[in-house]
Design a protein around this motif. Structure first.
Motif, PDB file in Angstrom:
ATOM      1  N   UNK A  97      -4.582  -2.758  -3.417  1.00 48.61           N
ATOM      2  CA  UNK A  97      -3.597  -3.320  -4.385  1.00 48.61           C
ATOM      3  C   UNK A  97      -2.770  -4.506  -3.553  1.00 48.61           C
ATOM      4  N   UNK A  98      -2.900  -4.498  -2.446  1.00 47.11           N
ATOM      5  CA  UNK A  98      -2.082  -5.460  -1.310  1.00 47.11           C
ATOM      6  C   UNK A  98      -1.888  -6.660  -2.353  1.00 47.11           C
ATOM      7  N   UNK A  99      -3.114  -7.421  -2.540  1.00 47.79           N
ATOM      8  CA  UNK A  99      -2.607  -8.775  -3.112  1.00 47.79           C
ATOM      9  C   UNK A  99      -2.084  -8.670  -4.383  1.00 47.79           C
ATOM     10  N   UNK A 100      -2.216  -7.771  -5.390  1.00 49.31           N
ATOM     11  CA  UNK A 100      -1.348  -7.689  -6.487  1.00 49.31           C
ATOM     12  C   UNK A 100       0.315  -7.621  -6.157  1.00 49.31           C
ATOM     13  N   UNK A 101       0.711  -6.849  -5.122  1.00 48.28           N
ATOM     14  CA  UNK A 101       2.110  -6.671  -4.593  1.00 48.28           C
ATOM     15  C   UNK A 101       2.490  -7.795  -3.989  1.00 48.28           C
ATOM     16  N   UNK A 102       1.857  -8.458  -3.106  1.00 51.28           N
ATOM     17  CA  UNK A 102       2.018  -9.733  -2.408  1.00 51.28           C
ATOM     18  C   UNK A 102       2.221 -10.748  -3.511  1.00 51.28           C
ATOM     19  N   UNK A 103       1.409 -10.806  -4.746  1.00 48.00           N
ATOM     20  CA  UNK A 103       1.863 -11.885  -5.388  1.00 48.00           C
ATOM     21  C   UNK A 103       3.175 -11.517  -6.312  1.00 48.00           C
ATOM     22  N   UNK A 104       3.753 -10.415  -6.076  1.00 44.79           N
ATOM     23  CA  UNK A 104       5.121 -10.130  -6.649  1.00 44.79           C
ATOM     24  C   UNK A 104       6.329 -10.367  -5.665  1.00 44.79           C
ATOM     25  N   UNK A 105       6.091 -10.563  -4.522  1.00 43.41           N
ATOM     26  CA  UNK A 105       6.907 -10.901  -3.367  1.00 43.41           C
ATOM     27  C   UNK A 105       6.967  -9.692  -2.282  1.00 43.41           C
ATOM     28  N   UNK A 106       6.042  -8.716  -2.641  1.00 42.36           N
ATOM     29  CA  UNK A 106       5.972  -7.580  -1.540  1.00 42.36           C
ATOM     30  C   UNK A 106       5.241  -8.112  -0.382  1.00 42.36           C
ATOM     31  N   UNK A 107       5.537  -7.419   0.704  1.00 44.16           N
ATOM     32  CA  UNK A 107       4.997  -7.706   2.164  1.00 44.16           C
ATOM     33  C   UNK A 107       4.782  -6.296   2.927  1.00 44.16           C
ATOM     34  N   UNK A 108       3.702  -6.185   3.778  1.00 40.73           N
ATOM     35  CA  UNK A 108       3.635  -4.902   4.326  1.00 40.73           C
ATOM     36  C   UNK A 108       4.823  -4.739   4.964  1.00 40.73           C
ATOM     37  N   UNK A 109       5.451  -3.335   5.006  1.00 41.63           N
ATOM     38  CA  UNK A 109       6.636  -2.912   5.490  1.00 41.63           C
ATOM     39  C   UNK A 109       6.394  -2.762   7.004  1.00 41.63           C
ATOM     40  N   UNK A 110       7.434  -3.333   7.697  1.00 44.75           N
ATOM     41  CA  UNK A 110       7.340  -3.205   9.157  1.00 44.75           C
ATOM     42  C   UNK A 110       8.358  -2.098   9.625  1.00 44.75           C
ATOM     43  N   UNK A 111       9.418  -1.751   9.096  1.00 45.28           N
ATOM     44  CA  UNK A 111      10.496  -0.690   9.477  1.00 45.28           C
ATOM     45  C   UNK A 111      10.549   0.067   8.043  1.00 45.28           C
ATOM     46  N   UNK A 112      10.135   1.242   8.147  1.00 47.29           N
ATOM     47  CA  UNK A 112      10.239   2.138   6.786  1.00 47.29           C
ATOM     48  C   UNK A 112      11.548   3.022   7.314  1.00 47.29           C
ATOM     49  N   UNK A 113      12.282   3.419   6.406  1.00 49.14           N
ATOM     50  CA  UNK A 113      13.392   4.321   6.615  1.00 49.14           C
ATOM     51  C   UNK A 113      12.657   5.732   7.103  1.00 49.14           C
ATOM     52  N   UNK A 114      13.049   6.390   7.948  1.00 49.35           N
ATOM     53  CA  UNK A 114      12.472   7.614   8.595  1.00 49.35           C
ATOM     54  C   UNK A 114      11.827   8.581   7.471  1.00 49.35           C
ATOM     55  N   UNK A 115      12.529   8.866   6.170  1.00 45.46           N
ATOM     56  CA  UNK A 115      12.296   9.891   5.426  1.00 45.46           C
ATOM     57  C   UNK A 115      10.973   9.205   4.449  1.00 45.46           C
ATOM     58  N   UNK A 116      10.801   8.007   4.373  1.00 41.15           N
ATOM     59  CA  UNK A 116       9.581   7.490   3.753  1.00 41.15           C
ATOM     60  C   UNK A 116       8.527   7.117   4.918  1.00 41.15           C
ATOM     61  N   UNK A 117       8.913   6.833   6.076  1.00 44.75           N
ATOM     62  CA  UNK A 117       7.772   7.024   7.279  1.00 44.75           C
ATOM     63  C   UNK A 117       7.084   8.449   7.100  1.00 44.75           C
ATOM     64  N   UNK A 118       7.882   9.338   7.258  1.00 44.03           N
ATOM     65  CA  UNK A 118       7.512  11.044   7.330  1.00 44.03           C
ATOM     66  C   UNK A 118       6.437  11.058   6.077  1.00 44.03           C
ATOM     67  N   UNK A 119       6.888  10.653   5.017  1.00 43.99           N
ATOM     68  CA  UNK A 119       6.121  10.915   3.619  1.00 43.99           C
ATOM     69  C   UNK A 119       4.794  10.234   3.585  1.00 43.99           C
ATOM     70  N   UNK A 120       4.861   8.995   4.285  1.00 46.10           N
ATOM     71  CA  UNK A 120       3.394   8.156   4.280  1.00 46.10           C
ATOM     72  C   UNK A 120       2.684   8.915   5.301  1.00 46.10           C
ATOM     73  N   UNK A 121       3.126   9.199   6.394  1.00 51.91           N
ATOM     74  CA  UNK A 121       2.378   9.868   7.360  1.00 51.91           C
ATOM     75  C   UNK A 121       1.501  11.014   6.487  1.00 51.91           C
ATOM     76  N   UNK A 122       2.348  11.891   5.771  1.00 55.32           N
ATOM     77  CA  UNK A 122       1.775  12.988   5.137  1.00 55.32           C
ATOM     78  C   UNK A 122       0.666  12.360   3.964  1.00 55.32           C
TER      79      UNK A 122
END
Length: 148
Positions: A97-122
């Motif tokens: 889905x990366x291309x879809x979200x990029x078409x809306x202006x999203x980019x790969x996140x470089x710096x996630x808040x710690x709470x989201x980083x931990x959730x993503x790892x899980x």
């Protein structure tokens, strides 16, 4: 087709969002600590949650009724919801889905808040998942308004 309206769902109507998810056998659930956004054409045809996170929001639960996919409903709903936010918006998605979200202006996140980083790892323990973000500077202006 009836015009589709994109808006915040009023608190008394929140159970309708979970009913929408259940009707389509989705495991998603409306979060009571979030802004609940819907697209409606008499009934809910798409939904998402914007949960406060760090100094921004975490977009979860984006779902469009299968019969209406491919018509731009998801993109318009995401854009409408994101424009209401006064900080960055993050989301996790399947890499497909990366291309879809990029078409809306999203980019790969470089710096996630710690709470989201931990959730993503899980989450990544069980399936492929990437984090994406959009900042105030990258948002498209609302239809009918001039860019800033």
């Amino acid at each position: 087709m009836t015009a589709i309206v994109h808006s915040l769902l009023e608190a008394p109507l929140w159970p309708l969002m979970n009913k929408f998810y259940r009707t389509h056998q989705s495991s998603m659930k409306a979060s009571k600590d979030a802004q609940l956004w819907v697209a409606r054409a008499h009934e809910i045809v798409a939904a998402l949650c914007l949960r406060p996170a760090a100094n921004g929001f975490w977009l979860t639960g984006l779902f469009v009724a299968p019969a209406l996919r491919g018509q731009g409903i998801a993109g318009t709903l995401v854009n409408t919801a994101v424009l209401s936010c006064d900080g960055p918006v993050w989301l996790f998605c399947d890499p497909a889905l990366q291309g879809f979200y990029e078409s809306l202006g999203f980019r790969l996140a470089q710096d996630l808040p710690q709470v989201l980083h931990e959730r993503l790892v899980r989450y990544q323990r069980n399936k492929a998942m990437i984090a994406m973000a959009i900042t105030l500077e990258c948002r498209a202006p609302a239809p009918g308004t001039a860019p800033q």
